[in-house]
Design an enzyme around this catalytic site. Structure first.
Site, mmCIF file in Angstrom:
data_model
loop_
_atom_site.group_PDB
_atom_site.id
_atom_site.type_symbol
_atom_site.label_atom_id
_atom_site.label_comp_id
_atom_site.label_asym_id
_atom_site.label_seq_id
_atom_site.Cartn_x
_atom_site.Cartn_y
_atom_site.Cartn_z
ATOM 1 N N ASP A 116 0.788 -1.235 0.000
ATOM 2 C CA ASP A 116 0.000 0.000 0.000
ATOM 3 C C ASP A 116 0.820 1.286 0.000
ATOM 4 O O ASP A 116 0.249 2.375 -0.021
ATOM 5 C CB ASP A 116 -0.947 0.021 1.211
ATOM 6 C CG ASP A 116 -2.110 -0.940 1.034
ATOM 7 O OD1 ASP A 116 -2.644 -1.002 -0.084
ATOM 8 O OD2 ASP A 116 -2.474 -1.626 2.010
ATOM 9 N N ASP A 180 -5.638 -4.545 -6.377
ATOM 10 C CA ASP A 180 -5.395 -3.184 -5.903
ATOM 11 C C ASP A 180 -3.934 -2.767 -6.090
ATOM 12 O O ASP A 180 -3.612 -1.590 -6.246
ATOM 13 C CB ASP A 180 -5.738 -3.063 -4.404
ATOM 14 C CG ASP A 180 -6.892 -3.937 -3.952
ATOM 15 O OD1 ASP A 180 -7.119 -5.004 -4.564
ATOM 16 O OD2 ASP A 180 -7.544 -3.581 -2.970
HETATM 17 N N1 GLY Z 1 -7.089 -1.494 -1.319
HETATM 18 C C1 GLY Z 1 -8.072 -1.870 -0.417
HETATM 19 C C2 GLY Z 1 -9.441 -1.667 -0.903
HETATM 20 O O1 GLY Z 1 -9.667 -1.326 -2.034
HETATM 21 O O2 GLY Z 1 -10.337 -1.858 -0.098
#
Ligand code: GLY
Length: 403
Positions: A116, A180
């Site tokens: 992230d 993601d």
């Molecule tokens: N990246 C985490 C979400 O989209 O919830």
């Protein structure tokens, strides 16, 4: 005033009508942006500690839940403040953006706990550097990109998204990559162009290629997670964590794919990625409900009573505006741009804007339905992508969009 007649008069009328439409279209975008500034001013008035970032407002509540800099959403609030500064040119927004961005500096040199880092640092300090060219921001971005790159597994060809226990993934024997993760490649591309190692570019491209090959079903809908064998690099299976089922299309996952492959197409100029971005977009657009805001999962069994996910609509609107600028096929470009604009009209309606309900920009997003978290809520990343999409729309209408 001379009245024009004939062909000359007609073409002048067309020009004037087109100019009028353009002006009223820009007015709509500016009105939505002004609304955002009003809401953000309300939120700023409630915050007193720049180490705590707004993350979400639960359905029926009015207070932001605050989180620290390690949370995956920590970059979106400073990023929103940078966008507010970009729109208003008001130094007060810049000062606030800088205060909150500074909180994230330790991420640059702390071992990555997951993928992230791009969400955290590029949305905040990336925008800060784009707008100020502050060399401290540049250094933070370069160091963070190096930190993120340490999660790359060359055997698999992707970044390890979650180096911790995940249901269905027996880490460390198994390597996981989530859809993601595509968004975080932008930090690596940026670093490779701004003094970082060329290897960062290669990692980003390899991750995108591997994801393109393994992360999609034949109809171009996305799995949330792909599990790989850490040692051999072979794909083991596709599963979900935040979607309805392993075989369903989780709305935000598909949104990350649309936005992510569009960004990779921009960064590489590679038509394979541009073609692929259109394929993953088309299956999403075909299945949308009338107001263009998806249910949280396209296969949720309780549709039409299932919760919506405005976050997917905001991410897709922003991604499609960019996709429309990358295409040479005028008809396809107009199609994506018109869809994106319609999504923004829908999100800017009284059904989705928070207005007097709470201080966020939008309502009706779903964070993590299977574990009961942030359902039909206001969430900070939704506001970030909504604001980004409005700024992109404004830039396109004013005659050119450059990221
Ligand atoms: N990246 C985490 C979400 O989209 O919830």
């Amino acid at each position: 005033m001379k009245i024009l007649t004939g062909i000359a008069g007609m073409s002048m009328a067309v020009v004037l009508i087109a100019a009028g439409c353009k002006t009223s279209e820009l007015k709509r975008t500016n009105q939505a942006l002004d609304y955002c500034i009003t809401q953000l001013s309300k939120t700023i008035g409630t915050l007193h500690d720049s180490t705590r970032m707004p993350r979400s407002i639960a359905n029926g509540k009015t207070d932001w839940r605050l989180v620290g800099y390690r949370d995956w959403t920590s970059g979106f609030w400073p990023g929103i403040l940078w966008y507010a500064y970009e729109y208003t040119h008001d130094e007060q927004w810049k000062q606030q953006a800088a205060r909150y961005s500074n909180t994230l500096f330790p991420l640059a040199d702390t071992a990555a706990i997951d993928h992230d880092l791009g969400f955290q640092v590029f949305t905040s300090i990336g925008n800060g550097y784009r707008l100020t060219h502050d060399p401290t921001y540049r250094s933070i971005l370069l160091r963070t990109a190096d930190t993120l790159s340490k999660l790359f597994n060359p055997k698999v060809g992707t970044i390890l998204s979650w180096p911790r226990a995940v249901p269905g993934v027996d880490w460390p024997l198994r390597h996981n990559t989530i859809m993601d993760n595509m968004i975080n490649l932008e930090l690596l591309f940026w670093a490779s162009k701004n003094g970082g190692d060329k290897r960062l570019y290669d990692i980003a491209v390899k991750h995108a290629e591997t994801t393109m090959h393994h992360h999609f079903r034949p109809d171009y809908t996305s799995y949330h997670i792909i599990v790989y064998d850490t040692a051999t690099g072979q794909k083991v299976k596709g599963i979900t964590h935040q979607g309805y089922s392993d075989s369903s299309m989780w709305a935000r996952g598909q949104a990350w794919a649309i936005y992510g492959f569009t960004m990779v197409a921009r960064e590489t100029g590679d038509t394979r990625f541009l073609d692929f971005a259109q394929k993953v977009t088309d299956v999403y657009l075909e299945k949308l409900p009338a107001d263009l805001v998806p249910y949280w999962d396209f296969n949720a069994p309780d549709i039409p009573n299932a919760p919506r996910d405005a976050s997917a609509a905001a991410v897709v609107a922003s991604g499609l505006l960019e996709l429309s600028t990358l295409l040479t096929d005028a008809a396809k470009s107009n199609y994506y741009r018109t869809k994106a604009e319609a999504m923004l009209v829908s999100l800017s309606s009284n059904k989705y804007q928070s207005r007097e309900v709470n201080n966020a920009l939008l309502l009706h997003s779903t964070g993590h339905k299977p574990n009961g978290g942030e359902i039909d809520a206001s969430i900070i990343y939704v506001d970030y992508y909504y604001l980004e999409a409005l700024l992109r729309e404004k830039r396109i209408k004013e005659g050119g969009m450059k990221k």
